[in-house]
Design a protein around this motif. Sequence first.
Motif, PDB file in Angstrom:
ATOM      1  N   PRO A   5      16.086  21.244 -20.162  1.00 58.59           N
ATOM      2  CA  PRO A   5      15.069  20.931 -19.376  1.00 58.59           C
ATOM      3  C   PRO A   5      13.994  20.060 -19.966  1.00 58.59           C
ATOM      4  N   ASP A   6      13.074  19.839 -19.250  1.00 64.86           N
ATOM      5  CA  ASP A   6      12.040  18.734 -19.521  1.00 64.86           C
ATOM      6  C   ASP A   6      11.366  19.122 -20.978  1.00 64.86           C
ATOM      7  N   LYS A   7      10.714  18.151 -21.646  1.00 63.37           N
ATOM      8  CA  LYS A   7      10.085  18.533 -22.989  1.00 63.37           C
ATOM      9  C   LYS A   7       9.148  19.427 -23.147  1.00 63.37           C
ATOM     10  N   ILE A   8       8.309  19.782 -22.027  1.00 58.84           N
ATOM     11  CA  ILE A   8       7.444  20.611 -22.076  1.00 58.84           C
ATOM     12  C   ILE A   8       7.897  22.175 -21.839  1.00 58.84           C
ATOM     13  N   THR A   9       9.078  22.436 -21.078  1.00 52.49           N
ATOM     14  CA  THR A   9       9.606  23.893 -20.929  1.00 52.49           C
ATOM     15  C   THR A   9      10.165  24.081 -22.389  1.00 52.49           C
ATOM     16  N   ASN A  10      10.923  23.123 -22.908  1.00 53.79           N
ATOM     17  CA  ASN A  10      11.498  23.153 -24.074  1.00 53.79           C
ATOM     18  C   ASN A  10      10.562  23.614 -25.305  1.00 53.79           C
ATOM     19  N   SER A  11       9.558  22.892 -25.221  1.00 49.32           N
ATOM     20  CA  SER A  11       8.462  23.323 -26.379  1.00 49.32           C
ATOM     21  C   SER A  11       7.993  24.740 -26.131  1.00 49.32           C
ATOM     22  N   LEU A  12       7.894  25.131 -24.906  1.00 48.91           N
ATOM     23  CA  LEU A  12       7.269  26.426 -24.643  1.00 48.91           C
ATOM     24  C   LEU A  12       8.274  27.303 -24.953  1.00 48.91           C
ATOM     25  N   ILE A  50      10.676  25.943 -38.556  1.00 48.07           N
ATOM     26  CA  ILE A  50      10.142  24.657 -38.487  1.00 48.07           C
ATOM     27  C   ILE A  50      10.960  23.581 -38.157  1.00 48.07           C
ATOM     28  N   LEU A  51      12.323  23.479 -38.761  1.00 46.74           N
ATOM     29  CA  LEU A  51      13.221  22.741 -38.248  1.00 46.74           C
ATOM     30  C   LEU A  51      13.741  22.837 -36.855  1.00 46.74           C
ATOM     31  N   ASN A  52      13.567  24.267 -36.442  1.00 46.97           N
ATOM     32  CA  ASN A  52      13.995  24.515 -34.983  1.00 46.97           C
ATOM     33  C   ASN A  52      13.129  23.924 -34.107  1.00 46.97           C
ATOM     34  N   VAL A  53      11.924  23.782 -34.411  1.00 44.52           N
ATOM     35  CA  VAL A  53      10.882  23.398 -33.752  1.00 44.52           C
ATOM     36  C   VAL A  53      10.993  21.839 -33.529  1.00 44.52           C
ATOM     37  N   ASN A  54      11.191  21.131 -34.577  1.00 46.24           N
ATOM     38  CA  ASN A  54      11.464  19.796 -34.691  1.00 46.24           C
ATOM     39  C   ASN A  54      12.531  19.352 -33.894  1.00 46.24           C
ATOM     40  N   VAL A  55      13.909  20.107 -34.087  1.00 42.36           N
ATOM     41  CA  VAL A  55      14.945  19.836 -33.146  1.00 42.36           C
ATOM     42  C   VAL A  55      14.728  19.835 -31.623  1.00 42.36           C
ATOM     43  N   ALA A  56      13.797  20.914 -31.347  1.00 43.61           N
ATOM     44  CA  ALA A  56      13.754  21.082 -30.006  1.00 43.61           C
ATOM     45  C   ALA A  56      12.741  19.903 -29.395  1.00 43.61           C
ATOM     46  N   THR A  97      20.853  19.390 -41.699  1.00 43.27           N
ATOM     47  CA  THR A  97      19.993  20.454 -42.505  1.00 43.27           C
ATOM     48  C   THR A  97      19.377  21.534 -41.910  1.00 43.27           C
ATOM     49  N   ASN A  98      18.972  21.460 -40.427  1.00 41.23           N
ATOM     50  CA  ASN A  98      18.541  22.634 -39.560  1.00 41.23           C
ATOM     51  C   ASN A  98      19.938  23.597 -39.665  1.00 41.23           C
ATOM     52  N   ALA A  99      21.062  23.197 -39.232  1.00 43.07           N
ATOM     53  CA  ALA A  99      22.242  24.048 -39.424  1.00 43.07           C
ATOM     54  C   ALA A  99      22.287  24.730 -40.569  1.00 43.07           C
ATOM     55  N   LEU A 100      22.415  23.973 -41.899  1.00 43.38           N
ATOM     56  CA  LEU A 100      22.590  24.580 -43.014  1.00 43.38           C
ATOM     57  C   LEU A 100      21.619  25.570 -43.463  1.00 43.38           C
ATOM     58  N   ILE A 101      20.298  25.505 -43.214  1.00 47.77           N
ATOM     59  CA  ILE A 101      19.301  26.341 -43.517  1.00 47.77           C
ATOM     60  C   ILE A 101      19.308  27.308 -42.559  1.00 47.77           C
ATOM     61  N   SER A 102      19.572  27.315 -41.230  1.00 40.22           N
ATOM     62  CA  SER A 102      19.802  28.600 -40.549  1.00 40.22           C
ATOM     63  C   SER A 102      20.918  29.511 -40.875  1.00 40.22           C
ATOM     64  N   MET A 103      21.851  28.949 -41.556  1.00 39.94           N
ATOM     65  CA  MET A 103      22.901  29.893 -42.028  1.00 39.94           C
ATOM     66  C   MET A 103      22.756  30.484 -43.269  1.00 39.94           C
ATOM     67  N   CYS A 104      21.615  30.051 -44.095  1.00 44.68           N
ATOM     68  CA  CYS A 104      21.544  30.625 -45.461  1.00 44.68           C
ATOM     69  C   CYS A 104      21.520  31.749 -45.572  1.00 44.68           C
ATOM     70  N   PHE A 105      20.305  32.611 -44.885  1.00 47.33           N
ATOM     71  CA  PHE A 105      20.117  34.068 -44.957  1.00 47.33           C
ATOM     72  C   PHE A 105      21.316  34.968 -44.414  1.00 47.33           C
TER      73      PHE A 105
END
Length: 309
Positions: free
Chosen positions: A173-180, A252-258, A270-278
């Motif tokens: 969707p649009d950037k505003i919806t994605n951010s919300l 933090i990385l997910n927000v940046n990707v969004a 980097t986001n994918a690697l960090i998200s799988m670490c835990f």
Amino acid sequence: MDSRDVAMGLMFLSQTAVGILGNFSLLYYHLVLFCNEYTLRSTDLILRNLVIANSLVILGRGIPQTIAAFGLRYFFSDFVCQLILYMQRVGRSVSIFITCLLSIFQNITISPMNSCWKDLKGRAPKYIGFSISLCWILYMVVNSIFPLYVLGKWNSKNLTEKSYFRYCLYIGPDKITNSLYAALFVFPEVVFSVLMIWSSGSMVLLLYRHKQRVQHIHSTKGSPRSCPESRATQRILVLVCTFVSFHTLSSILNVNVALHFNPSWWLVNTNALISMCFPTISPFLLMNWIELHSIQDLLLRNIKFLILK
């Protein structure tokens, strides 16, 4: 093929293999106990669901990123792409909730009878199954709203944004919806992280007070760090520090990707690697929680030492 893609592909492949092996080993352990008619604890139910949630994150992230890193791009259809992202989001959200639930339940279980948890000590195990089921249903429904919204906009006159995640072309969707939407899921993660920090801190304090009251039971020849309370404290601190560190960085990385509809190569990987670490490390950390059961029994047998002044 770029050498950096090969290196990244090997990293994703190794992380995926280790994560799946660790989670399935923990799941196999609990299935063996179940088949042998072992009386399972409430924490065993929590751990089984946590393994499933972690596996969804690892499979949803690791396999597509590994294939894309080795040169195959945009090989998923739109439906499969939405399904993969849906699986990632549900697995991540449920994993965070159940890890927090595990910490809170353990805190309630080992708390003394005169604590604020005294009314929940007997009733808490009865609500574990309901809480986990509600969590799965809630996140499955909430995460399904977003893909349905995107599919509804697919043929509309309002153009949606395109994000290139290498293994699929994501229509959003649009950037505003994605951010919300990103903020909607970051806020509960922050709340669960705070609850886990508080719960783990309470357990560490309780173990410390118990250790001070029963010092005369421990052998004077042994090292203070070798007593069961110290070992349990170390395991609790390692788990909570690992959980908070990786999930905070991942959020933090997910927000940046969004916020970036065409994120950079480094940001996506980097986001994918960090998200799988835990999800990858957690089964090896959670195996240490088996020892916490013996600590729990020790505390319950010596409950008279836990009366707070």
